[in-house]
Design an enzyme around this catalytic site. Structure first.
Site, PDB file in Angstrom:
ATOM      1  CB  CYS A 356     -22.023  -7.324 -21.778  1.00  0.00           C
ATOM      2  SG  CYS A 356     -23.500  -6.307 -21.967  1.00  0.00           S
ATOM      3  CB  CYS A 359     -25.251  -8.746 -23.202  1.00  0.00           C
ATOM      4  SG  CYS A 359     -24.888  -7.122 -23.881  1.00  0.00           S
ATOM      5  CG  ASP A 360     -23.487 -12.261 -21.916  1.00  0.00           C
ATOM      6  OD1 ASP A 360     -24.228 -12.240 -22.905  1.00  0.00           O
ATOM      7  OD2 ASP A 360     -22.257 -12.070 -21.987  1.00  0.00           O
TER       8      ASP A 360
END
Length: 539
Positions: A356, A359-360
């Site tokens: 992701c 997200c990261d």
């Protein structure tokens, strides 16, 4: 300059009218820029309701500054945030304001009962404001701590506390820690997090673990008419249809909403101009709750025993050790991220290997990263990461990128990206704590022949795998007919090769993997199951 625009403040003012009791926003700040922004945000929020007061707390009482506490002074119920909860996390802040004030969380009586059984916990969630998976974890743990004050929770914005994140080795969010140990990573629902916390209390004692409790609950149930495996749109549609037909229905799922919860924006959901995956998952959950449907979560199927006679009972065994029986089974287990299947991938998952970029990505600011995959998702990921990372290298197995030309044009315009085609990933290396390099092989014969060694090493800090999805069908591969893509083969009615077993959605050979087709596929399988059952000689 304000942090919240006029539209957002108008919406906020409307939402805060639902507040029940006055609350305090207790700020722990210094004189730095981040602290000034936190104070500014809190004042802007407080300006929208006369039930909110901003006060400064004793900054020596916490090592995390800037941070703040959302506190109900009447009952001392509170949740905390460290950093600036904007972006996707602003919704977490708004929900915390309402719930701490006394606004009742929208959870089932069964969930509330499970939460109140928890003992003392002090947990920390590391999140990113660009992460679409983080709000569910933050909001779930906030809700748990508000209902049961024995559970204390703080969410920490990773980019604002980089040293803390680095010292813990956090390379993927959301990441939940207790006593310096990561107890959960990735998107998790209230059900899953309660299960995790319960397991921590029992110190892994299998006799009293959450899995054991789930197994006991399952094993005590009488056979169902229909058992649905999955929690996404296809499974939800199937459950609603079978319940409305008066069939005794149960669902087994690892989390509510299925993979759709990972979708940031949905603009083709018929009758809604726009929604989000998290909101749609919540809507599905609420719709299912309107019917007498038994939901077993978090758990997932591990094997299938087929009935020995026509119209007999099929059995589903689960990870918890429990099992359920039913006259008909609808498999709607969806799909998950396809993996590379190379050495090092599993070893460094969430320690540099990610799926992701939203997200990261912020955790790799000014670092070098690799994106594996040259389709739309891979190129989109590379473009997003190029705005954060020092350098992005795209590695594609084919001799060309498969993404749309408009995306390729954008990628080619970026100065800090490199594209490697005809390259086969062979290994992900690390130092035991995090990713340090990848190895790949040159597939182009001419290049390989002119090179002494076609095995190449590329130093990198992270690997984002973007090579599509894989249907969750491995657990039935020995019982049901699958195609060469590992999808369950069905006819037009959703029937598999086994009477009484049906399949729907992304795990089936339904050609178009869309939410709307999943609904239809699930309804189709449910109606076929009903038709199958009414023809039973026992009826």
């Amino acid at each position: 300059m304000t942090l919240l625009d006029s539209n957002l403040t108008t919406q906020l003012a409307g939402l805060l009218q639902k507040m029940v009791n006055p609350i305090n926003l207790v700020a722990y700040v210094e004189n730095d820029e981040n602290s000034k922004k936190v104070i500014e945000l809190l004042q802007e929020v407080a300006n929208q309701s006369n039930k909110i007061t901003v006060i400064e707390g004793n900054k020596s009482s916490t090592n995390r500054r800037p941070s703040f506490e959302v506190l109900n002074p009447q009952n001392n119920v509170s949740v905390s945030f460290a950093g600036l909860p904007l972006g996707h996390e602003f919704s977490s802040l708004v929900l915390a304001l309402l719930q701490v004030s006394g606004y009742a969380p929208k959870i089932s009586n069964e969930q509330r009962k499970a939460i109140l059984q928890l003992g003392n916990h002090n947990v920390t969630t590391y999140m990113s404001v660009t992460c679409i998976n983080c709000p569910e974890v933050v909001q779930s743990l906030n809700t748990i701590s508000i209902i049961n004050p024995k559970v204390k929770h703080i969410s920490v914005e990773g980019s604002a506390f980089k040293n803390e994140v680095d010292s813990l080795g956090v390379m993927s969010v959301p990441a939940v820690f207790e006593n310096g140990k990561m107890i959960s990573s990735g998107r998790s629902s209230i059900d899953e997090l309660v299960s995790v916390l319960l397991s921590q209390e029992k110190n892994g004692d299998s006799a009293d673990s959450a899995d054991s409790l789930m197994a006991q609950k399952m094993n005590s149930k009488n056979p169902y008419d229909v058992l649905i495996v999955g929690g996404g749109p296809a499974a939800s549609a199937a459950a609603i249809y079978t319940a409305r037909k008066g069939l005794k229905t149960a669902m087994i799922m690892d989390h509510r909403g299925g993979q759709v919860v990972e979708t940031e924006s949905i603009e083709n959901h018929i009758s809604q101009a726009h929604t989000t995956g998290a909101q749609l998952a919540s809507d599905l959950t609420n719709h299912i709750a309107q019917y007498n449907i038994d939901v077993f979560t978090p758990d997932w199927a591990t094997s299938l025993d087929i009935a020995k006679e026509a119209y007999g009972l099929h059995t589903i065994h689960t990870k918890s050790g429990g099992s359920l029986k039913a006259k008909a089974v609808i498999i709607a287990t969806g799909a998950t991220w396809r993996t590379l299947g190379i050495p090092g991938e599993d070893d460094y998952r969430n320690r540099g290997v990610s799926f992701c970029p939203h997200c990261d990505g912020p955790l790799f600011k000014n670092k070098n990263v690799v994106v594996v995959g040259g389709g739309n998702s891979g190129v989109e990921a590379a473009i997003d990461l190029a705005g954060i990372a020092n350098h992005v290298t795209v590695i594609e197995f084919m001799d060309f990128l498969k993404a749309d030309q408009v995306l390729l044009n954008t990628l080619n315009s970026l100065s800090n990206t490199t594209v490697l085609t005809s390259a086969a990933m062979s290994r992900i290396d690390g130092d035991g704590k995090k990713v340090t390099a990848v190895q790949y092989k040159e597939r182009n014969k001419e290049i390989a022949e002119n090179s002494k060694n076609n095995e190449k090493v590329l130093q990198t800090d992270g690997v984002f795998v973007q090579i599509g999805l894989m249907p969750n069908t491995k657990w039935v591969a020995d019982k049901l007919s699958l195609n060469n893509r590992a999808e369950i083969i069905t006819d037009r009615r959703g029937c598999t090769n086994i009477p009484g077993i049906f399949a729907a959605g992304d795990c089936s050979d339904e050609p178009y993997k869309q939410i709307v087709t999943a609904y239809g596929s699930g309804a189709n399988a449910a109606l076929s199951a009903f038709d199958y059952l009414i023809r039973s000689p026992q009826n």
